[in-house]
Write a protein that holds these residues in place. Sequence first.
Motif, PDB file in Angstrom:
ATOM      1  N   LEU A 137       0.832  -1.206   0.000  1.00 30.78           N
ATOM      2  CA  LEU A 137       0.000   0.000   0.000  1.00 30.78           C
ATOM      3  C   LEU A 137       0.865   1.254   0.000  1.00 30.78           C
ATOM      4  O   LEU A 137       0.621   2.194  -0.771  1.00 30.78           O
ATOM      5  CB  LEU A 137      -0.926  -0.014   1.220  1.00 30.78           C
ATOM      6  N   PHE A 138       1.895   1.272   0.831  1.00 34.04           N
ATOM      7  CA  PHE A 138       2.783   2.432   0.889  1.00 34.04           C
ATOM      8  C   PHE A 138       3.517   2.616  -0.444  1.00 34.04           C
ATOM      9  O   PHE A 138       3.754   3.744  -0.891  1.00 34.04           O
ATOM     10  CB  PHE A 138       3.775   2.286   2.038  1.00 34.04           C
ATOM     11  N   LYS A 158      -1.109  13.648   4.180  1.00 29.50           N
ATOM     12  CA  LYS A 158      -1.736  13.682   5.499  1.00 29.50           C
ATOM     13  C   LYS A 158      -1.499  12.348   6.193  1.00 29.50           C
ATOM     14  O   LYS A 158      -1.686  11.288   5.599  1.00 29.50           O
ATOM     15  CB  LYS A 158      -3.235  13.932   5.366  1.00 29.50           C
ATOM     16  N   VAL A 159      -1.067  12.412   7.454  1.00 31.21           N
ATOM     17  CA  VAL A 159      -0.884  11.200   8.245  1.00 31.21           C
ATOM     18  C   VAL A 159      -1.680  11.352   9.531  1.00 31.21           C
ATOM     19  O   VAL A 159      -1.394  12.233  10.350  1.00 31.21           O
ATOM     20  CB  VAL A 159       0.602  10.944   8.578  1.00 31.21           C
ATOM     21  N   LEU A 172      10.320   7.031   9.366  1.00 25.96           N
ATOM     22  CA  LEU A 172      10.558   6.130   8.232  1.00 25.96           C
ATOM     23  C   LEU A 172       9.778   6.583   7.005  1.00 25.96           C
ATOM     24  O   LEU A 172      10.318   6.647   5.890  1.00 25.96           O
ATOM     25  CB  LEU A 172      10.149   4.702   8.612  1.00 25.96           C
ATOM     26  N   ILE A 173       8.516   6.917   7.192  1.00 21.91           N
ATOM     27  CA  ILE A 173       7.674   7.353   6.078  1.00 21.91           C
ATOM     28  C   ILE A 173       8.218   8.641   5.472  1.00 21.91           C
ATOM     29  O   ILE A 173       8.346   8.771   4.249  1.00 21.91           O
ATOM     30  CB  ILE A 173       6.228   7.530   6.557  1.00 21.91           C
ATOM     31  N   ALA A 178      11.210  11.523   1.085  1.00 21.58           N
ATOM     32  CA  ALA A 178      12.329  12.386   0.691  1.00 21.58           C
ATOM     33  C   ALA A 178      13.307  11.648  -0.223  1.00 21.58           C
ATOM     34  O   ALA A 178      13.876  12.233  -1.143  1.00 21.58           O
ATOM     35  CB  ALA A 178      13.052  12.893   1.937  1.00 21.58           C
ATOM     36  N   GLU A 179      13.469  10.349   0.013  1.00 20.43           N
ATOM     37  CA  GLU A 179      14.392   9.551  -0.784  1.00 20.43           C
ATOM     38  C   GLU A 179      13.852   9.269  -2.179  1.00 20.43           C
ATOM     39  O   GLU A 179      14.584   9.335  -3.170  1.00 20.43           O
ATOM     40  CB  GLU A 179      14.650   8.223  -0.054  1.00 20.43           C
ATOM     41  N   GLU A 180      12.557   8.953  -2.250  1.00 18.48           N
ATOM     42  CA  GLU A 180      11.948   8.537  -3.514  1.00 18.48           C
ATOM     43  C   GLU A 180      11.517   9.706  -4.384  1.00 18.48           C
ATOM     44  O   GLU A 180      11.519   9.612  -5.615  1.00 18.48           O
ATOM     45  CB  GLU A 180      10.742   7.640  -3.232  1.00 18.48           C
TER      46      GLU A 180
END
Length: 233
Positions: A137-138, A158-159, A172-173, A178-180
Amino acid sequence: MKTHVNEVFSSIQGEGILIGRRQVFIRFSGCNLDCNYCDTSKSRDPLLGDLISTEELLFKINKLITPDFHSISLTGGEPLLHSDFIKEILEQNEFKSLLETNGSLPGELQKIAGLLDYVSLDIKLPEHEASKNWDDLFGLELKSIKLLRDEEINTYCKVVVMPETKVDMIGLIASKIAEEVQNTSKLSMVIQPVSPLDLWADGSQKLFEISEEAGKYIDVLTIPQIHKLLNVR
């Protein structure tokens, strides 16, 4: 073209970066997820509400426009289940638009991304949606975020956090985003404390910790659901 719409109403946006803006909300029926914090659970029913045409919806929208009108909010349920219908509405009109989505349908998002002005993408945590594999899902949510940034759409992730949410998970999210996502301009993370706010009476310090951890990687804001404090929809 026709689709099922649960309700159409005018109110004040109570979440995210458009908070306080007057919008006409179009709540589409049906959802492909089953989140435990959902405050519009009836909208999961794909047949809820009226089966209406794009012309009928446009008529309803125009009747609700006020002098302080800012934009339409495409919400649900999951509005991307109705992407072809939304595409027709946006192509025929010049309304500013906010899409509120769970981000799990990047293929449907691709159809309308270039027509949107703002997107609120609701990133799920493992404890939110037990029926889905969280990593998968992520991954879909990340794909949707990258698509939106390629189109340079003003986007916020939104989290919804709970008192038991792990600070490290938010970090982590944020780090993965930021990485992707190479282009993080016009991209923010909105930390939304789950309602009711009484749940945070003894846990507000954790919101600072969550914000600090996310802020290492991405622009971050902490905003509760203001419309509930105002007692409006």
